[in-house]
Write a protein that holds these residues in place. Structure first.
Motif, PDB file in Angstrom:
ATOM      1  N   ARG A  96      41.373  61.044  73.552  1.00 59.43           N
ATOM      2  CA  ARG A  96      40.851  61.504  74.844  1.00 59.43           C
ATOM      3  C   ARG A  96      39.375  61.869  74.747  1.00 59.43           C
ATOM      4  N   ARG A  97      38.991  62.531  73.670  1.00 56.05           N
ATOM      5  CA  ARG A  97      37.573  62.905  73.517  1.00 56.05           C
ATOM      6  C   ARG A  97      36.703  61.674  73.281  1.00 56.05           C
ATOM      7  N   LEU A  98      37.236  60.718  72.532  1.00 55.59           N
ATOM      8  CA  LEU A  98      36.437  59.544  72.190  1.00 55.59           C
ATOM      9  C   LEU A  98      36.206  58.658  73.405  1.00 55.59           C
ATOM     10  N   ARG A  99      37.186  58.577  74.293  1.00 58.52           N
ATOM     11  CA  ARG A  99      37.048  57.730  75.476  1.00 58.52           C
ATOM     12  C   ARG A  99      35.953  58.227  76.422  1.00 58.52           C
ATOM     13  N   LYS A 100      35.578  59.498  76.321  1.00 61.54           N
ATOM     14  CA  LYS A 100      34.538  60.053  77.182  1.00 61.54           C
ATOM     15  C   LYS A 100      33.135  59.700  76.703  1.00 61.54           C
ATOM     16  N   THR A 101      33.022  59.174  75.491  1.00 60.38           N
ATOM     17  CA  THR A 101      31.719  58.840  74.915  1.00 60.38           C
ATOM     18  C   THR A 101      31.427  57.353  75.095  1.00 60.38           C
ATOM     19  N   GLY A 102      30.150  57.002  74.927  1.00 55.78           N
ATOM     20  CA  GLY A 102      29.763  55.597  75.048  1.00 55.78           C
ATOM     21  C   GLY A 102      30.349  54.735  73.957  1.00 55.78           C
ATOM     22  N   ILE A 103      30.342  55.230  72.714  1.00 55.62           N
ATOM     23  CA  ILE A 103      30.894  54.443  71.612  1.00 55.62           C
ATOM     24  C   ILE A 103      32.399  54.255  71.774  1.00 55.62           C
ATOM     25  N   GLY A 104      33.079  55.260  72.342  1.00 55.95           N
ATOM     26  CA  GLY A 104      34.510  55.123  72.571  1.00 55.95           C
ATOM     27  C   GLY A 104      34.822  54.055  73.602  1.00 55.95           C
ATOM     28  N   ARG A 105      34.005  53.972  74.649  1.00 61.79           N
ATOM     29  CA  ARG A 105      34.217  52.935  75.664  1.00 61.79           C
ATOM     30  C   ARG A 105      33.928  51.541  75.105  1.00 61.79           C
TER      31      ARG A 105
ATOM     32  N   LEU B 225      46.345  49.117  69.485  1.00 60.07           N
ATOM     33  CA  LEU B 225      45.660  50.299  68.985  1.00 60.07           C
ATOM     34  C   LEU B 225      44.916  50.984  70.116  1.00 60.07           C
ATOM     35  N   THR B 226      44.803  52.299  70.020  1.00 66.10           N
ATOM     36  CA  THR B 226      43.939  53.046  70.912  1.00 66.10           C
ATOM     37  C   THR B 226      42.602  53.286  70.212  1.00 66.10           C
ATOM     38  N   PRO B 227      41.534  53.578  70.957  1.00 71.19           N
ATOM     39  CA  PRO B 227      40.254  53.884  70.304  1.00 71.19           C
ATOM     40  C   PRO B 227      40.353  55.030  69.307  1.00 71.19           C
ATOM     41  N   GLY B 228      41.167  56.055  69.617  1.00 68.01           N
ATOM     42  CA  GLY B 228      41.328  57.170  68.690  1.00 68.01           C
ATOM     43  C   GLY B 228      41.981  56.754  67.394  1.00 68.01           C
ATOM     44  N   GLU B 229      43.030  55.930  67.480  1.00 72.33           N
ATOM     45  CA  GLU B 229      43.686  55.450  66.268  1.00 72.33           C
ATOM     46  C   GLU B 229      42.737  54.594  65.440  1.00 72.33           C
ATOM     47  N   TYR B 230      42.006  53.709  66.095  1.00 69.05           N
ATOM     48  CA  TYR B 230      41.060  52.860  65.375  1.00 69.05           C
ATOM     49  C   TYR B 230      39.988  53.711  64.686  1.00 69.05           C
ATOM     50  N   PHE B 231      39.479  54.717  65.380  1.00 69.41           N
ATOM     51  CA  PHE B 231      38.433  55.570  64.803  1.00 69.41           C
ATOM     52  C   PHE B 231      38.951  56.315  63.577  1.00 69.41           C
ATOM     53  N   VAL B 232      40.161  56.868  63.671  1.00 68.07           N
ATOM     54  CA  VAL B 232      40.721  57.615  62.546  1.00 68.07           C
ATOM     55  C   VAL B 232      40.980  56.679  61.367  1.00 68.07           C
ATOM     56  N   TYR B 233      41.508  55.498  61.624  1.00 67.70           N
ATOM     57  CA  TYR B 233      41.780  54.555  60.544  1.00 67.70           C
ATOM     58  C   TYR B 233      40.487  54.103  59.864  1.00 67.70           C
ATOM     59  N   VAL B 234      39.430  53.901  60.646  1.00 68.79           N
ATOM     60  CA  VAL B 234      38.158  53.488  60.060  1.00 68.79           C
ATOM     61  C   VAL B 234      37.576  54.604  59.198  1.00 68.79           C
ATOM     62  N   VAL B 235      37.628  55.840  59.696  1.00 68.39           N
ATOM     63  CA  VAL B 235      37.116  56.972  58.917  1.00 68.39           C
ATOM     64  C   VAL B 235      37.906  57.132  57.623  1.00 68.39           C
ATOM     65  N   ALA B 236      39.233  56.987  57.716  1.00 67.95           N
ATOM     66  CA  ALA B 236      40.057  57.073  56.504  1.00 67.95           C
ATOM     67  C   ALA B 236      39.714  55.944  55.531  1.00 67.95           C
ATOM     68  N   GLY B 237      39.467  54.751  56.052  1.00 71.18           N
ATOM     69  CA  GLY B 237      39.089  53.648  55.188  1.00 71.18           C
ATOM     70  C   GLY B 237      37.734  53.852  54.523  1.00 71.18           C
ATOM     71  N   LEU B 238      36.779  54.449  55.274  1.00 68.79           N
ATOM     72  CA  LEU B 238      35.464  54.725  54.688  1.00 68.79           C
ATOM     73  C   LEU B 238      35.572  55.744  53.555  1.00 68.79           C
ATOM     74  N   LEU B 239      36.362  56.778  53.770  1.00 72.56           N
ATOM     75  CA  LEU B 239      36.554  57.761  52.701  1.00 72.56           C
ATOM     76  C   LEU B 239      37.237  57.137  51.491  1.00 72.56           C
ATOM     77  N   GLY B 240      38.229  56.278  51.755  1.00 75.83           N
ATOM     78  CA  GLY B 240      38.893  55.602  50.646  1.00 75.83           C
ATOM     79  C   GLY B 240      37.947  54.709  49.866  1.00 75.83           C
ATOM     80  N   LEU B 241      37.086  53.964  50.586  1.00 71.39           N
ATOM     81  CA  LEU B 241      36.094  53.127  49.914  1.00 71.39           C
ATOM     82  C   LEU B 241      35.134  53.963  49.078  1.00 71.39           C
ATOM     83  N   TYR B 242      34.698  55.082  49.636  1.00 67.89           N
ATOM     84  CA  TYR B 242      33.734  55.914  48.914  1.00 67.89           C
ATOM     85  C   TYR B 242      34.317  56.417  47.594  1.00 67.89           C
ATOM     86  N   PHE B 243      35.528  56.933  47.645  1.00 67.65           N
ATOM     87  CA  PHE B 243      36.111  57.505  46.428  1.00 67.65           C
ATOM     88  C   PHE B 243      36.538  56.425  45.432  1.00 67.65           C
TER      89      PHE B 243
END
Length: 312
Positions: free
Chosen positions: A60-69, A82-100
């Motif tokens: 809900r918060r992400l859809r209010k932003t330009g990047i979410g739209r 997928l919803t934008p929120g699910e995609y955002f969380v999965y991408v962030v989790a993937g970035l953290l996984g790549l970093y470590f």
């Protein structure tokens, strides 16, 4: 108290029987509810029920932003559930996984570079899904034109032919045509509905089909003959595209193998001299050299893909 063991066994058996009855009642009730929901969703009395969405607050918060739209528009044309929120969380989790993971295998600086590359990779994944869906739709175009030709030859209107095609074809063509049929049902013109379809799945084959249908609906003419000829042309183009893809597969593998070989050499150096990558990336010159090297690998990869891209 002498009959306590017998009483315990009786209570245990009764509990098991009640548990079995409860499971049976629950499963039958759930099946009846799903059948009722499915039947009512087909009649339009209630919306179709999908899977339970995760991360509702973030969505809900992400859809209010330009990047979410923007993410929502990209996901809409990929066909992903997928919803934008699910995609955002999965991408962030993937970035953290790549970093470590990359940081543990190579060095911390490489983990940072991998996370930055993962940001581009998340957007590239959506573009790849859109391209994949477009390719699948293009492969179904000969069958689609054949269904439309048969329906129009039988005397059906183009709107009715599109609805029939949406019911007979598999996804993604069936899903996209259902969206077109829904737009026509609420008052959209055939030009607008087919134009939005061509915007969602851009391809020259689909543009030719849309142009043929729109011109036929406006000026009339022999729609069946046009669709028959278009079906034969699309079949030939489909075979040509398959042959070209087979010929270029080795070049595409080479484009991916070149940077992989470079990473393999880095891993080999780090195994031969433990801590060598940490020492190299610990200095400013080493970091700059690493960035330049990866940039050159990226340029080579893109150059090879660009030269091997043939528009059919």
């Amino acid at each position: 108290m002498d009959n306590l063991p017998l009483l315990t066994i009786g209570i245990t058996l009764l509990t098991c029987v009640l548990a079995v009855i409860g499971v049976h009642v629950y499963s039958s009730g759930k099946a009846q509810r799903e059948a009722l929901v499915q039947r009512m969703s087909h009649t339009g009395q209630i919306p179709a029920v999908g899977r339970r969405r995760r991360f509702g607050g973030i969505d809900r918060r992400l859809r209010k932003t330009g990047i979410g739209r923007r993410i929502e528009r990209k996901i809409a044309v990929t066909g992903l559930d997928l919803t934008p929120g699910e995609y955002f969380v999965y991408v962030v989790a993937g970035l953290l996984g790549l970093y470590f993971i990359i940081g543990a295998i190579f060095a911390t600086f490489f983990g940072v570079l991998a996370a930055l590359a993962g940001i581009w990779g998340g957007n590239a994944f959506l573009n790849w899904q859109r391209t994949k869906r477009t390719e699948a739709f293009i492969n179904q175009l000969p069958e689609l034109t054949r269904v439309l030709a048969n329906a129009t030859q039988a005397g059906l209107a183009m709107r009715t032919a599109l609805v029939m095609a949406s019911e007979e074809l598999d996804n993604p063509a069936g899903e996209e045509l259902r969206r077109v049929a829904d737009q026509l049902a609420v008052g959209h013109t055939l030009d607008d509905a087919l134009g939005e379809l061509a915007d969602r799945l851009p391809s020259r084959e689909l543009v030719v089909l849309v142009t043929t249908l729109v011109l036929s609906s406006r000026a009339g003419g022999q729609v069946v003959t046009s669709l028959r000829n278009l079906t034969e042309t699309l079949e030939e183009r489909k075979e040509t595209r398959r042959e070209v893809k087979t010929v270029l597969s080795q070049i595409q593998v080479t484009a991916l193998a070149v940077p992989m070989i470079g990473l393999g050499f880095l891993l080999l150096i780090n195994n031969m001299t433990p801590g060598a990558l940490d020492k190299m990336t610990g200095a400013t010159m080493g970091q700059v050299g690493t960035i330049v090297a990866f940039a050159l690998y990226a340029v080579g990869y893109l150059a090879i893909r660009r030269m091997s891209r043939i528009q059919v």
